[in-house]
Design a protein around this motif. Structure first.
Motif, PDB file in Angstrom:
ATOM      1  N   ASP A 141       0.865  -1.172   0.000  1.00 55.81           N
ATOM      2  CA  ASP A 141       0.000   0.000   0.000  1.00 55.81           C
ATOM      3  C   ASP A 141       0.904   1.226   0.000  1.00 55.81           C
ATOM      4  OD1 ASP A 141       0.966  -0.005   2.640  1.00 55.81           O
ATOM      5  OD2 ASP A 141      -0.888  -0.836   3.452  1.00 55.81           O
ATOM      6  N   PHE A 142       0.327   2.404  -0.121  1.00 52.26           N
ATOM      7  CA  PHE A 142       1.163   3.604  -0.086  1.00 52.26           C
ATOM      8  C   PHE A 142       0.375   4.799   0.423  1.00 52.26           C
ATOM      9  CE2 PHE A 142      -0.637   3.970  -4.401  1.00 52.26           C
ATOM     10  CZ  PHE A 142      -0.990   5.319  -4.448  1.00 52.26           C
ATOM     11  N   VAL A 143       1.138   5.804   0.857  1.00 51.45           N
ATOM     12  CA  VAL A 143       0.577   7.079   1.319  1.00 51.45           C
ATOM     13  C   VAL A 143       1.176   8.181   0.455  1.00 51.45           C
ATOM     14  CG1 VAL A 143       0.349   8.713   3.224  1.00 51.45           C
ATOM     15  CG2 VAL A 143       0.347   6.233   3.687  1.00 51.45           C
ATOM     16  N   SER A 144       0.331   8.878  -0.271  1.00 54.77           N
ATOM     17  CA  SER A 144       0.756  10.011  -1.094  1.00 54.77           C
ATOM     18  C   SER A 144       0.446  11.293  -0.341  1.00 54.77           C
ATOM     19  CB  SER A 144       0.013   9.997  -2.436  1.00 54.77           C
ATOM     20  OG  SER A 144       0.205  11.217  -3.124  1.00 54.77           O
ATOM     21  N   VAL A 145       1.466  12.084  -0.076  1.00 56.64           N
ATOM     22  CA  VAL A 145       1.294  13.313   0.690  1.00 56.64           C
ATOM     23  C   VAL A 145       1.314  14.510  -0.259  1.00 56.64           C
ATOM     24  CG1 VAL A 145       2.075  14.666   2.662  1.00 56.64           C
ATOM     25  CG2 VAL A 145       2.492  12.197   2.610  1.00 56.64           C
ATOM     26  N   ASP A 146       0.148  15.063  -0.488  1.00 52.33           N
ATOM     27  CA  ASP A 146      -0.073  16.281  -1.257  1.00 52.33           C
ATOM     28  C   ASP A 146       0.487  16.229  -2.674  1.00 52.33           C
ATOM     29  OD1 ASP A 146      -1.593  18.682  -0.802  1.00 52.33           O
ATOM     30  OD2 ASP A 146       0.224  19.793  -1.230  1.00 52.33           O
ATOM     31  N   ASN A 147       0.094  15.189  -3.397  1.00 55.28           N
ATOM     32  CA  ASN A 147       0.357  15.127  -4.831  1.00 55.28           C
ATOM     33  C   ASN A 147      -0.607  14.131  -5.453  1.00 55.28           C
ATOM     34  OD1 ASN A 147       1.578  15.987  -7.184  1.00 55.28           O
ATOM     35  ND2 ASN A 147       3.655  15.745  -6.369  1.00 55.28           N
ATOM     36  N   ALA A 148      -0.838  14.272  -6.744  1.00 52.17           N
ATOM     37  CA  ALA A 148      -1.827  13.463  -7.447  1.00 52.17           C
ATOM     38  C   ALA A 148      -1.241  12.926  -8.751  1.00 52.17           C
ATOM     39  CB  ALA A 148      -3.074  14.302  -7.734  1.00 52.17           C
ATOM     40  N   PRO A 149      -1.840  11.868  -9.313  1.00 47.24           N
ATOM     41  CA  PRO A 149      -1.327  11.262 -10.548  1.00 47.24           C
ATOM     42  C   PRO A 149      -1.781  12.021 -11.798  1.00 47.24           C
ATOM     43  CG  PRO A 149      -3.225  10.042  -9.795  1.00 47.24           C
ATOM     44  CD  PRO A 149      -2.958  11.088  -8.749  1.00 47.24           C
ATOM     45  N   ILE A 150      -1.433  13.288 -11.865  1.00 51.10           N
ATOM     46  CA  ILE A 150      -1.835  14.149 -12.971  1.00 51.10           C
ATOM     47  C   ILE A 150      -0.633  14.969 -13.429  1.00 51.10           C
ATOM     48  CG2 ILE A 150      -4.253  14.328 -12.247  1.00 51.10           C
ATOM     49  CD1 ILE A 150      -3.569  17.022 -10.940  1.00 51.10           C
ATOM     50  N   ASP A 151      -0.731  15.488 -14.646  1.00 56.36           N
ATOM     51  CA  ASP A 151       0.251  16.448 -15.133  1.00 56.36           C
ATOM     52  C   ASP A 151      -0.158  17.828 -14.640  1.00 56.36           C
ATOM     53  OD1 ASP A 151       0.690  14.904 -18.425  1.00 56.36           O
ATOM     54  OD2 ASP A 151       1.574  14.430 -16.475  1.00 56.36           O
ATOM     55  N   ALA A 152       0.729  18.491 -13.937  1.00 57.10           N
ATOM     56  CA  ALA A 152       0.418  19.818 -13.402  1.00 57.10           C
ATOM     57  C   ALA A 152       1.707  20.596 -13.221  1.00 57.10           C
ATOM     58  CB  ALA A 152      -0.316  19.706 -12.069  1.00 57.10           C
ATOM     59  N   VAL A 245      -3.150  12.087   1.287  1.00 53.32           N
ATOM     60  CA  VAL A 245      -3.237  13.131   2.311  1.00 53.32           C
ATOM     61  C   VAL A 245      -3.151  14.476   1.596  1.00 53.32           C
ATOM     62  CG1 VAL A 245      -2.205  14.108   4.382  1.00 53.32           C
ATOM     63  CG2 VAL A 245      -2.150  11.625   4.021  1.00 53.32           C
ATOM     64  N   ARG A 246      -4.192  15.281   1.730  1.00 51.17           N
ATOM     65  CA  ARG A 246      -4.265  16.545   1.004  1.00 51.17           C
ATOM     66  C   ARG A 246      -4.186  17.732   1.944  1.00 51.17           C
ATOM     67  NH1 ARG A 246      -9.398  17.996  -2.816  1.00 51.17           N
ATOM     68  NH2 ARG A 246     -10.538  17.525  -0.880  1.00 51.17           N
ATOM     69  N   GLY A 247      -3.309  18.665   1.628  1.00 48.61           N
ATOM     70  CA  GLY A 247      -3.301  19.946   2.327  1.00 48.61           C
ATOM     71  C   GLY A 247      -4.387  20.815   1.728  1.00 48.61           C
ATOM     72  N   THR A 248      -5.390  21.191   2.528  1.00 47.03           N
ATOM     73  CA  THR A 248      -6.538  21.911   1.978  1.00 47.03           C
ATOM     74  C   THR A 248      -6.189  23.326   1.506  1.00 47.03           C
ATOM     75  OG1 THR A 248      -7.179  22.600   4.212  1.00 47.03           O
ATOM     76  CG2 THR A 248      -8.185  20.586   3.340  1.00 47.03           C
ATOM     77  N   LYS A 249      -5.036  23.835   1.921  1.00 51.01           N
ATOM     78  CA  LYS A 249      -4.599  25.156   1.475  1.00 51.01           C
ATOM     79  C   LYS A 249      -3.598  25.053   0.317  1.00 51.01           C
ATOM     80  CE  LYS A 249      -5.147  27.073   6.141  1.00 51.01           C
ATOM     81  NZ  LYS A 249      -4.428  27.635   7.318  1.00 51.01           N
ATOM     82  N   SER A 250      -3.398  23.844  -0.182  1.00 47.60           N
ATOM     83  CA  SER A 250      -2.473  23.593  -1.280  1.00 47.60           C
ATOM     84  C   SER A 250      -3.246  23.336  -2.567  1.00 47.60           C
ATOM     85  CB  SER A 250      -1.600  22.378  -0.943  1.00 47.60           C
ATOM     86  OG  SER A 250      -0.824  21.975  -2.055  1.00 47.60           O
ATOM     87  N   GLN A 251      -2.586  23.553  -3.709  1.00 42.54           N
ATOM     88  CA  GLN A 251      -3.246  23.369  -5.000  1.00 42.54           C
ATOM     89  C   GLN A 251      -2.897  22.039  -5.664  1.00 42.54           C
ATOM     90  OE1 GLN A 251      -0.446  25.003  -4.591  1.00 42.54           O
ATOM     91  NE2 GLN A 251       0.825  24.994  -6.431  1.00 42.54           N
ATOM     92  N   TYR A 252      -2.146  21.180  -4.986  1.00 42.13           N
ATOM     93  CA  TYR A 252      -1.595  20.006  -5.657  1.00 42.13           C
ATOM     94  C   TYR A 252      -2.593  18.855  -5.821  1.00 42.13           C
ATOM     95  CZ  TYR A 252       3.068  21.979  -5.809  1.00 42.13           C
ATOM     96  OH  TYR A 252       4.149  22.781  -6.102  1.00 42.13           O
ATOM     97  N   ILE A 253      -3.672  18.818  -5.023  1.00 44.11           N
ATOM     98  CA  ILE A 253      -4.717  17.803  -5.231  1.00 44.11           C
ATOM     99  C   ILE A 253      -6.051  18.535  -5.350  1.00 44.11           C
ATOM    100  CG2 ILE A 253      -5.758  15.649  -4.452  1.00 44.11           C
ATOM    101  CD1 ILE A 253      -3.380  15.058  -2.768  1.00 44.11           C
ATOM    102  N   PRO A 254      -6.348  19.120  -6.506  1.00 42.28           N
ATOM    103  CA  PRO A 254      -7.632  19.804  -6.679  1.00 42.28           C
ATOM    104  C   PRO A 254      -8.771  18.794  -6.705  1.00 42.28           C
ATOM    105  CG  PRO A 254      -6.466  19.674  -8.773  1.00 42.28           C
ATOM    106  CD  PRO A 254      -5.511  19.156  -7.723  1.00 42.28           C
ATOM    107  N   ASP A 255      -9.974  19.256  -6.441  1.00 37.35           N
ATOM    108  CA  ASP A 255     -11.139  18.365  -6.427  1.00 37.35           C
ATOM    109  C   ASP A 255     -11.297  17.627  -7.754  1.00 37.35           C
ATOM    110  OD1 ASP A 255     -11.794  19.005  -3.827  1.00 37.35           O
ATOM    111  OD2 ASP A 255     -13.273  20.535  -4.384  1.00 37.35           O
ATOM    112  N   GLU A 256     -10.975  18.296  -8.856  1.00 41.15           N
ATOM    113  CA  GLU A 256     -11.139  17.664 -10.165  1.00 41.15           C
ATOM    114  C   GLU A 256     -10.167  16.516 -10.391  1.00 41.15           C
ATOM    115  OE1 GLU A 256      -9.273  21.825 -10.909  1.00 41.15           O
ATOM    116  OE2 GLU A 256     -10.770  20.917  -9.577  1.00 41.15           O
ATOM    117  N   ALA A 257      -9.143  16.395  -9.538  1.00 45.02           N
ATOM    118  CA  ALA A 257      -8.199  15.280  -9.670  1.00 45.02           C
ATOM    119  C   ALA A 257      -8.711  14.011  -8.999  1.00 45.02           C
ATOM    120  CB  ALA A 257      -6.846  15.665  -9.071  1.00 45.02           C
ATOM    121  N   LEU A 258      -9.706  14.140  -8.128  1.00 42.82           N
ATOM    122  CA  LEU A 258     -10.169  12.975  -7.360  1.00 42.82           C
ATOM    123  C   LEU A 258     -10.712  11.850  -8.238  1.00 42.82           C
ATOM    124  CD1 LEU A 258     -11.830  14.739  -4.277  1.00 42.82           C
ATOM    125  CD2 LEU A 258      -9.496  13.863  -4.520  1.00 42.82           C
TER     126      LEU A 258
END
Length: 299
Positions: A141-152, A245-258
């Protein structure tokens, strides 16, 4: 990322720290690491080891305190590693997620690790996701801290940091205070400046300070550090548990990435924490709680 502001005074003395290196094939970079042994002296046989990966311009030292605490709370051995071109790991002209994931795969093979959990922040998060999709048999398993599998695009600040570090090197600084004065023109936050300057050192026998990281190599890599090597979730999936794990004040995991996260990682969970991109240092206890809840043995 900046060092976690955690108090480790209550940790049991049985938590031990060892510094070692590994040696892998010529196609891979041997990764420097610190080993935090499980408090019992051996991990629960039902639990595998954890590999903890830092973000861009960071090192394994940033995760020292949180690694000790998670090792204690989960009774699991943790390897905090330096990714290529960072910390004490070797420098290499290639710096991308496929190469970093391959380095970690070599690390897992070298240490004969089984049922491995990956925890990664930012750059380390995309490295973890890449390895999970590329070699799912290696990852439990894994824990991703404030990043998503998208090009940004990564934050513009990182480019400014590269400019500042180049200016510091060109200035032939001999004191940390001199380097910090230059860096103040690019970054107001003292904790962030201190984090960046942990990469500065004075080689033996020299007066001029240098950066441990290859500034030019990482500067050249910035344009694609926001990319993700897998584009089509219809072709590859990781069917095991994952925590984002998403920082709500960060832009790295926007809702549209979910929805995209859900396609690549259908068993993912989301933990929102009131923080910016530096989630672990800003909200260490909330981060600890989220990770322990996710990784603790299920009844």
């Amino acid at each position: 990322m900046p060092p976690p502001r955690l108090l480790a005074s209550a940790l049991p003395r049985s938590v031990q720290l060892l510094s070692r290196r590994t040696y892998a094939s010529s196609a891979r970079v041997p990764l420097a690491f610190d080993l935090y042994e499980a408090p019992s002296g051996a991990s629960d046989p039902k639990n595998g080891s954890i590999i903890f990966m830092h973000g861009l311009f960071g090192s394994r030292k940033n995760n020292r305190a949180i690694s000790k605490i998670l090792s204690r709370d989960l009774n699991r051995t943790i390897y905090a590693i330096d990714l290529r071109n960072h910390g004490d790991s070797p420098h290499d002209p290639r710096h991308d997620y496929s190469a970093m994931a391959d380095d970690v795969a070599g690390f897992i093979e070298e240490h004969k690790l089984k049922d491995t959990t990956l925890i990664g922040h930012s750059m380390g998060a995309k490295t973890a996701m890449t390895l999970a999709l590329k070699s799912p048999e290696m990852v439990r398993d894994f824990v991703s801290v404030d990043n998503a599998p998208i090009d940004a695009q990564i934050g513009r600040k990182f480019g400014q940091y590269v400019q500042a570090m180049k200016k510091i090197e060109d200035a032939d600084t001999t004191k940390q205070s001199e380097a910090d004065k230059i860096l103040q023109d690019y970054e107001e936050s003292l904790p962030v400046r201190q984090f960046l300057l942990t990469n500065l050192y004075r080689p033996t026998g020299e007066k001029i300070q240098k950066f441990r990281i290859p500034v030019k190599t990482l500067g050249a890599a910035l344009d694609h550090m926001g990319d993700f090597p897998f584009k089509d979730p219809g072709q590859v999936r990781f069917e095991k548990p994952a925590l984002f794990v998403r920082g709500t004040k960060s832009q790295y995991i926007p809702d549209e990435a979910l929805p995209i996260i859900g396609k690549f990682f259908p068993r993912f969970e989301l933990a929102d924490i009131d923080a910016g991109h530096w989630v672990i240092s800003e909200q260490p206890e909330a981060f600890r709680n989220a990770v322990v809840e996710f990784l603790k043995p299920k009844e």
